[in-house]
Design a protein around this motif. Structure first.
Motif, PDB file in Angstrom:
ATOM      1  N   PRO A 197       0.982  -1.016   0.247  1.00 48.78           N
ATOM      2  CA  PRO A 197       0.029   0.161   0.053  1.00 48.78           C
ATOM      3  C   PRO A 197       1.083   1.311   0.126  1.00 48.78           C
ATOM      4  O   PRO A 197       2.230   1.212   0.241  1.00 48.78           O
ATOM      5  N   GLU A 198       0.104   2.524  -0.101  1.00 51.81           N
ATOM      6  CA  GLU A 198       1.128   3.588  -0.354  1.00 51.81           C
ATOM      7  C   GLU A 198       1.136   4.029   1.246  1.00 51.81           C
ATOM      8  O   GLU A 198       2.626   4.636   1.425  1.00 51.81           O
ATOM      9  N   ALA A 199       0.907   3.486   2.195  1.00 53.41           N
ATOM     10  CA  ALA A 199       1.212   3.662   3.551  1.00 53.41           C
ATOM     11  C   ALA A 199       0.688   2.419   4.431  1.00 53.41           C
ATOM     12  O   ALA A 199      -0.401   1.950   4.019  1.00 53.41           O
ATOM     13  N   LEU A 200       1.306   2.546   5.636  1.00 54.24           N
ATOM     14  CA  LEU A 200       0.816   1.619   6.515  1.00 54.24           C
ATOM     15  C   LEU A 200       0.421   2.452   7.921  1.00 54.24           C
ATOM     16  O   LEU A 200       1.028   3.522   8.157  1.00 54.24           O
ATOM     17  N   LEU A 201      -0.507   2.126   8.351  1.00 54.14           N
ATOM     18  CA  LEU A 201      -1.321   2.726   9.712  1.00 54.14           C
ATOM     19  C   LEU A 201      -1.114   1.820  10.859  1.00 54.14           C
ATOM     20  O   LEU A 201      -1.853   0.956  10.935  1.00 54.14           O
ATOM     21  N   ASP A 202      -0.255   2.324  11.670  1.00 56.57           N
ATOM     22  CA  ASP A 202       0.050   1.644  13.009  1.00 56.57           C
ATOM     23  C   ASP A 202      -0.906   1.872  14.133  1.00 56.57           C
ATOM     24  O   ASP A 202      -1.280   1.088  14.830  1.00 56.57           O
ATOM     25  N   HIS A 203      -1.521   3.120  14.074  1.00 56.38           N
ATOM     26  CA  HIS A 203      -2.438   3.759  15.184  1.00 56.38           C
ATOM     27  C   HIS A 203      -3.227   4.873  14.526  1.00 56.38           C
ATOM     28  O   HIS A 203      -2.720   5.763  13.684  1.00 56.38           O
ATOM     29  N   PHE A 204      -4.405   4.946  14.930  1.00 54.29           N
ATOM     30  CA  PHE A 204      -5.393   6.129  14.265  1.00 54.29           C
ATOM     31  C   PHE A 204      -4.868   7.253  14.844  1.00 54.29           C
ATOM     32  O   PHE A 204      -5.073   8.174  14.192  1.00 54.29           O
ATOM     33  N   ASP A 205      -3.885   7.365  15.862  1.00 54.86           N
ATOM     34  CA  ASP A 205      -3.313   8.747  16.501  1.00 54.86           C
ATOM     35  C   ASP A 205      -2.562   9.393  15.120  1.00 54.86           C
ATOM     36  O   ASP A 205      -2.318  10.652  15.046  1.00 54.86           O
ATOM     37  N   ASP A 206      -1.924   8.372  14.039  1.00 51.58           N
ATOM     38  CA  ASP A 206      -1.224   8.915  13.055  1.00 51.58           C
ATOM     39  C   ASP A 206      -2.079   9.285  11.894  1.00 51.58           C
ATOM     40  O   ASP A 206      -1.242   9.902  10.923  1.00 51.58           O
ATOM     41  N   LEU A 207      -3.341   8.873  11.804  1.00 49.94           N
ATOM     42  CA  LEU A 207      -4.000   9.265  10.620  1.00 49.94           C
ATOM     43  C   LEU A 207      -4.279  10.542  10.347  1.00 49.94           C
ATOM     44  O   LEU A 207      -4.092  10.991   9.078  1.00 49.94           O
ATOM     45  N   PRO A 208      -4.391  11.578  11.084  1.00 47.57           N
ATOM     46  CA  PRO A 208      -4.642  12.976  10.334  1.00 47.57           C
ATOM     47  C   PRO A 208      -3.421  13.698   9.745  1.00 47.57           C
ATOM     48  O   PRO A 208      -3.477  14.275   8.696  1.00 47.57           O
ATOM     49  N   GLU A 209      -2.338  13.182  10.396  1.00 45.76           N
ATOM     50  CA  GLU A 209      -1.099  13.636   9.562  1.00 45.76           C
ATOM     51  C   GLU A 209      -0.675  13.206   8.361  1.00 45.76           C
ATOM     52  O   GLU A 209      -0.576  13.557   7.623  1.00 45.76           O
ATOM     53  N   LEU A 210      -1.217  11.854   8.303  1.00 45.50           N
ATOM     54  CA  LEU A 210      -0.913  10.876   7.190  1.00 45.50           C
ATOM     55  C   LEU A 210      -1.809  11.438   5.977  1.00 45.50           C
ATOM     56  O   LEU A 210      -1.517  11.742   4.892  1.00 45.50           O
ATOM     57  N   ALA A 211      -2.997  11.749   6.372  1.00 47.56           N
ATOM     58  CA  ALA A 211      -4.175  12.144   5.430  1.00 47.56           C
ATOM     59  C   ALA A 211      -3.735  13.657   4.748  1.00 47.56           C
ATOM     60  O   ALA A 211      -3.728  13.779   3.545  1.00 47.56           O
ATOM     61  N   ALA A 212      -3.122  14.584   5.809  1.00 47.08           N
ATOM     62  CA  ALA A 212      -2.538  15.920   5.388  1.00 47.08           C
ATOM     63  C   ALA A 212      -1.594  15.528   4.279  1.00 47.08           C
ATOM     64  O   ALA A 212      -1.387  16.456   3.439  1.00 47.08           O
ATOM     65  N   ARG A 213      -0.665  14.599   4.816  1.00 47.22           N
ATOM     66  CA  ARG A 213       0.490  14.536   3.710  1.00 47.22           C
ATOM     67  C   ARG A 213      -0.095  13.861   2.506  1.00 47.22           C
ATOM     68  O   ARG A 213       0.713  14.418   1.600  1.00 47.22           O
ATOM     69  N   PHE A 214      -0.957  13.101   2.326  1.00 48.69           N
ATOM     70  CA  PHE A 214      -1.361  12.502   1.152  1.00 48.69           C
ATOM     71  C   PHE A 214      -2.337  13.210   0.309  1.00 48.69           C
ATOM     72  O   PHE A 214      -2.285  13.271  -0.989  1.00 48.69           O
ATOM     73  N   LEU A 215      -3.117  13.906   1.044  1.00 44.51           N
ATOM     74  CA  LEU A 215      -4.125  14.934   0.095  1.00 44.51           C
ATOM     75  C   LEU A 215      -3.865  16.361   0.495  1.00 44.51           C
ATOM     76  O   LEU A 215      -4.596  16.962   1.320  1.00 44.51           O
ATOM     77  N   VAL A 216      -2.830  16.949  -0.233  1.00 45.65           N
ATOM     78  CA  VAL A 216      -2.479  18.297   0.093  1.00 45.65           C
ATOM     79  C   VAL A 216      -3.432  19.142  -0.746  1.00 45.65           C
ATOM     80  O   VAL A 216      -4.417  18.647  -1.713  1.00 45.65           O
TER      81      VAL A 216
END
Length: 219
Positions: free
Chosen positions: A200-219
């Motif tokens: 996958p384009e990313a792995l998500l280990d914990h939902f705490d990391d999702l907001p930053e991950l989404a902001a990085r992929f969806l600029v």
């Protein structure tokens, strides 16, 4: 609008115990006893027919007609006990609320029948967090076809070109490819970091990391 689409089973919530229990209702009704256990959680996330096929395979040859006959029984049993053992994964509510505050649309795209998905989300107290919910029978096709994903984005008010999918299985990975969007697969399901094999384009280990991950992929 930037949009994050979530799978349900194995991504938002661990539904495996209630799914396996429903399948075992079928097997007990046929006089076989419980054929599935906690070690079969990964199969549970691939749906009712997959669970029935695995259980019957432990008795010998698999009869597709028997699977077809027992599938409605499984759905009925599951609907009657849909949230006995099911639990939300840690941090999911907080992550979704943060995404919404940050201006993201959020929705659900699942291969669970729509009625059961709606009922489960209501029972878990999360339905109001999501702008849309697309189930296995909402449209003529289901994941990994792109159409349900596209509907989940658009019904939430989003733009497919600025969206991504959060899931847990190969079906979600294939859906992302079909829709041409990035996919993050969670590592806290039964397969753990084994989902890395799906690239996958990313792995998500914990939902705490999702907001930053989404902001990085969806600029």
């Amino acid at each position: 609008m930037r949009t994050v689409v979530f799978d349900l089973d194995g991504t938002i919530a661990d539904t495996s115990a209630d799914l396996l229990a429903a399948a075992n209702v079928c097997f007990r009704g046929l006089g076989h006893g419980d054929l599935l256990g906690p070690e079969d959680a990964l199969t549970a996330f691939h749906g009712g027919r997959a669970m029935l096929r695995l259980g019957f395979s432990r008795l010998g040859a698999v009869d597709d007609a028997m699977i077809d006959a027992q599938y409605p029984v499984l759905l009925d049993a599951y609907g009657q006990a849909i949230a006995v053992h099911t639990r939300l994964y840690p941090g999911v509510v907080e992550a979704v609320e943060t995404l919404r505050r940050d201006g993201f649309a959020v929705s659900i795209c699942t291969n669970k029948p729509e009625g059961l998905a709606e009922e489960l989300c209501l029972r878990l107290g999360i339905r109001g967090l999501f702008g849309a919910l697309i189930g296995a029978d909402t449209l003529p096709t289901r994941k990994p076809d792109a159409a349900p994903y596209v509907a989940a984005v658009r019904q939430a008010g989003g733009n497919v070109a600025r969206s991504m999918l959060i899931g847990d299985t190969e079906t979600d990975r294939m859906t992302g490819r079909a829709a041409g969007v990035p996919v993050a697969l969670v590592t806290f399901g039964p397969e753990g970091r084994g989902v890395e094999r799906l690239q996958p384009e990313a792995l998500l280990d914990h939902f705490d990391d999702l907001p930053e991950l989404a902001a990085r992929f969806l600029v």
